[in-house]
Design a protein around this motif. Sequence first.
Motif, PDB file in Angstrom:
ATOM      1  N   LYS A  76       0.831  -1.234   0.132  1.00  0.00           N
ATOM      2  CA  LYS A  76       0.064  -0.073   0.013  1.00  0.00           C
ATOM      3  C   LYS A  76       0.895   1.125  -0.108  1.00  0.00           C
ATOM      4  O   LYS A  76       2.033   1.056   0.509  1.00  0.00           O
ATOM      5  CB  LYS A  76      -0.869   0.077   1.142  1.00  0.00           C
ATOM      6  N   THR A  77       0.188   2.353  -0.256  1.00  0.00           N
ATOM      7  CA  THR A  77       1.263   3.500  -0.499  1.00  0.00           C
ATOM      8  C   THR A  77       1.294   4.395   0.935  1.00  0.00           C
ATOM      9  O   THR A  77       1.880   5.063   0.993  1.00  0.00           O
ATOM     10  CB  THR A  77       0.809   4.474  -1.464  1.00  0.00           C
ATOM     11  N   ALA A  78       0.285   4.058   1.783  1.00  0.00           N
ATOM     12  CA  ALA A  78       0.033   4.700   2.861  1.00  0.00           C
ATOM     13  C   ALA A  78      -0.715   3.868   3.761  1.00  0.00           C
ATOM     14  O   ALA A  78      -1.494   3.068   3.628  1.00  0.00           O
ATOM     15  CB  ALA A  78      -0.388   6.099   2.757  1.00  0.00           C
ATOM     16  N   SER A  79      -0.653   4.182   5.272  1.00  0.00           N
ATOM     17  CA  SER A  79      -1.235   3.402   6.270  1.00  0.00           C
ATOM     18  C   SER A  79      -2.763   3.771   5.989  1.00  0.00           C
ATOM     19  O   SER A  79      -3.530   2.773   6.684  1.00  0.00           O
ATOM     20  CB  SER A  79      -0.860   3.629   7.442  1.00  0.00           C
ATOM     21  N   HIS A  80      -2.934   4.924   5.609  1.00  0.00           N
ATOM     22  CA  HIS A  80      -4.632   5.146   5.704  1.00  0.00           C
ATOM     23  C   HIS A  80      -5.199   4.601   4.489  1.00  0.00           C
ATOM     24  O   HIS A  80      -6.394   4.690   4.151  1.00  0.00           O
ATOM     25  CB  HIS A  80      -4.806   6.680   5.788  1.00  0.00           C
ATOM     26  N   ARG A  81      -4.611   3.951   3.536  1.00  0.00           N
ATOM     27  CA  ARG A  81      -5.144   3.263   2.297  1.00  0.00           C
ATOM     28  C   ARG A  81      -5.628   1.934   2.430  1.00  0.00           C
ATOM     29  O   ARG A  81      -5.276   1.281   3.272  1.00  0.00           O
ATOM     30  CB  ARG A  81      -4.070   3.388   1.096  1.00  0.00           C
ATOM     31  N   GLU A  82      -6.557   1.544   1.895  1.00  0.00           N
ATOM     32  CA  GLU A  82      -7.294   0.160   2.151  1.00  0.00           C
ATOM     33  C   GLU A  82      -6.500  -1.201   1.267  1.00  0.00           C
ATOM     34  O   GLU A  82      -6.597  -2.215   1.527  1.00  0.00           O
ATOM     35  CB  GLU A  82      -8.551   0.193   1.856  1.00  0.00           C
ATOM     36  N   ALA A 120      -5.928  11.932   2.999  1.00  0.00           N
ATOM     37  CA  ALA A 120      -7.048  11.966   3.959  1.00  0.00           C
ATOM     38  C   ALA A 120      -7.276  10.644   4.651  1.00  0.00           C
ATOM     39  O   ALA A 120      -7.502   9.747   3.844  1.00  0.00           O
ATOM     40  CB  ALA A 120      -8.259  12.803   3.543  1.00  0.00           C
ATOM     41  N   ALA A 121      -7.017  10.680   5.929  1.00  0.00           N
ATOM     42  CA  ALA A 121      -7.515   9.343   6.530  1.00  0.00           C
ATOM     43  C   ALA A 121      -8.935   9.296   6.750  1.00  0.00           C
ATOM     44  O   ALA A 121      -9.513  10.209   7.679  1.00  0.00           O
ATOM     45  CB  ALA A 121      -6.537   9.203   7.738  1.00  0.00           C
ATOM     46  N   ARG A 122      -9.863   8.722   5.981  1.00  0.00           N
ATOM     47  CA  ARG A 122     -11.358   8.771   6.327  1.00  0.00           C
ATOM     48  C   ARG A 122     -11.410   7.701   7.707  1.00  0.00           C
ATOM     49  O   ARG A 122     -10.922   6.717   7.672  1.00  0.00           O
ATOM     50  CB  ARG A 122     -11.791   8.231   5.279  1.00  0.00           C
ATOM     51  N   ARG A 123     -12.102   8.296   8.597  1.00  0.00           N
ATOM     52  CA  ARG A 123     -12.401   7.532   9.898  1.00  0.00           C
ATOM     53  C   ARG A 123     -13.805   7.169  10.255  1.00  0.00           C
ATOM     54  O   ARG A 123     -14.256   7.023  11.103  1.00  0.00           O
ATOM     55  CB  ARG A 123     -11.719   8.220  10.948  1.00  0.00           C
ATOM     56  N   GLY A 124     -14.346   6.880   9.132  1.00  0.00           N
ATOM     57  CA  GLY A 124     -15.912   6.400   9.304  1.00  0.00           C
ATOM     58  C   GLY A 124     -16.728   7.903   9.452  1.00  0.00           C
ATOM     59  O   GLY A 124     -16.708   8.729   8.895  1.00  0.00           O
ATOM     60  N   THR A 125     -17.432   7.574  10.685  1.00  0.00           N
ATOM     61  CA  THR A 125     -18.217   8.924  10.985  1.00  0.00           C
ATOM     62  C   THR A 125     -17.627  10.252  11.756  1.00  0.00           C
ATOM     63  O   THR A 125     -18.124  10.884  11.724  1.00  0.00           O
ATOM     64  CB  THR A 125     -19.302   8.387  11.950  1.00  0.00           C
ATOM     65  N   LYS A 126     -16.264   9.947  11.979  1.00  0.00           N
ATOM     66  CA  LYS A 126     -15.451  10.938  12.470  1.00  0.00           C
ATOM     67  C   LYS A 126     -14.874  11.565  11.540  1.00  0.00           C
ATOM     68  O   LYS A 126     -14.599  11.168  10.528  1.00  0.00           O
ATOM     69  CB  LYS A 126     -14.437  10.133  13.672  1.00  0.00           C
ATOM     70  N   PRO A 127     -14.285  12.828  12.030  1.00  0.00           N
ATOM     71  CA  PRO A 127     -13.898  13.830  10.853  1.00  0.00           C
ATOM     72  C   PRO A 127     -12.637  13.177  10.311  1.00  0.00           C
ATOM     73  O   PRO A 127     -11.854  12.492  11.147  1.00  0.00           O
ATOM     74  CB  PRO A 127     -13.452  15.106  11.551  1.00  0.00           C
ATOM     75  N   LYS A 130      -5.468  14.522   8.466  1.00  0.00           N
ATOM     76  CA  LYS A 130      -4.245  14.426   7.258  1.00  0.00           C
ATOM     77  C   LYS A 130      -3.316  13.030   7.741  1.00  0.00           C
ATOM     78  O   LYS A 130      -3.194  12.844   8.844  1.00  0.00           O
ATOM     79  CB  LYS A 130      -3.344  15.360   7.370  1.00  0.00           C
ATOM     80  N   ALA A 131      -2.934  12.187   6.906  1.00  0.00           N
ATOM     81  CA  ALA A 131      -2.131  11.014   7.113  1.00  0.00           C
ATOM     82  C   ALA A 131      -0.930  11.242   5.980  1.00  0.00           C
ATOM     83  O   ALA A 131      -1.340  11.703   4.868  1.00  0.00           O
ATOM     84  CB  ALA A 131      -3.023  10.016   6.893  1.00  0.00           C
ATOM     85  N   ASN A 132       0.190  10.616   6.487  1.00  0.00           N
ATOM     86  CA  ASN A 132       1.500  10.776   5.590  1.00  0.00           C
ATOM     87  C   ASN A 132       1.364   9.614   4.829  1.00  0.00           C
ATOM     88  O   ASN A 132       0.785   8.492   5.404  1.00  0.00           O
ATOM     89  CB  ASN A 132       2.627  10.949   6.549  1.00  0.00           C
ATOM     90  N   ALA A 133       2.259   9.749   3.662  1.00  0.00           N
ATOM     91  CA  ALA A 133       2.428   8.493   2.924  1.00  0.00           C
ATOM     92  C   ALA A 133       3.598   7.709   3.647  1.00  0.00           C
ATOM     93  O   ALA A 133       4.076   8.038   4.611  1.00  0.00           O
ATOM     94  CB  ALA A 133       2.934   8.948   1.432  1.00  0.00           C
ATOM     95  N   SER A 134       3.654   6.520   3.043  1.00  0.00           N
ATOM     96  CA  SER A 134       4.719   5.568   3.649  1.00  0.00           C
ATOM     97  C   SER A 134       6.176   6.207   3.469  1.00  0.00           C
ATOM     98  O   SER A 134       6.558   6.387   2.203  1.00  0.00           O
ATOM     99  CB  SER A 134       4.448   4.274   2.993  1.00  0.00           C
ATOM    100  N   GLY A 135       6.925   6.120   4.326  1.00  0.00           N
ATOM    101  CA  GLY A 135       8.128   6.693   4.451  1.00  0.00           C
ATOM    102  C   GLY A 135       9.347   5.780   3.880  1.00  0.00           C
ATOM    103  O   GLY A 135      10.119   5.945   3.340  1.00  0.00           O
TER     104      GLY A 135
END
Length: 181
Positions: A76-82, A120-127, A130-135
């Motif tokens: 994955k390119t970042a931790s916030h990606r599925e 953007a790290a989408r967190r469901g119903t929460k706002p 910003k999330a960083n890409a994989s270092g």
Amino acid sequence: AHRQATPARRGPLPPKAHASTRTSAPMTSAALVASTTQKSGVTVKDIAAHDLIVAFAKYLKRSGRVELPKNVEWMKTASHRELQPADDDWYYIRCAAIARKIYLRSGLGVGKLRRQFGGAARRGTKPSHKANASGAHIRHMLQQLEKLKMIETQEDGGRRITQTGRRDLDRIAKAVAAKKV
């Protein structure tokens, strides 16, 4: 004291500047490329980012000198990606984008590139946050570009484009401009 609202504007809008008072008409991309080729040559700054990145990614893939990690198809390119990227050549495209960013602005390091390629790290119903890409990916790509002598490490931190890297990117930009005209 109570402030009165300004009344809504009625009637026609104020006239725009007359055509003769404009300094120049907007240039099309072909005219821009033609004007820059006549002056001194085409550089990375004269070409649309997408066109240059795709062409440079093809160059990197054809050269065969960029070593891909063994598990590149599952990364994955970042931790916030599925999921992993849909494009099989995403690694070359990201390398090309990093090289272009360093060409345009030297001194970029892993941390700054992580922020620029993050999302953007989408967190469901929460706002969203910003999330960083994989270092690790960015660091490996920077090391591959350094091995190709395209970029080098600065003394005060960050990376800068080398003369070889600048020459190669400008050569590819010129080829892209020639195809567009």
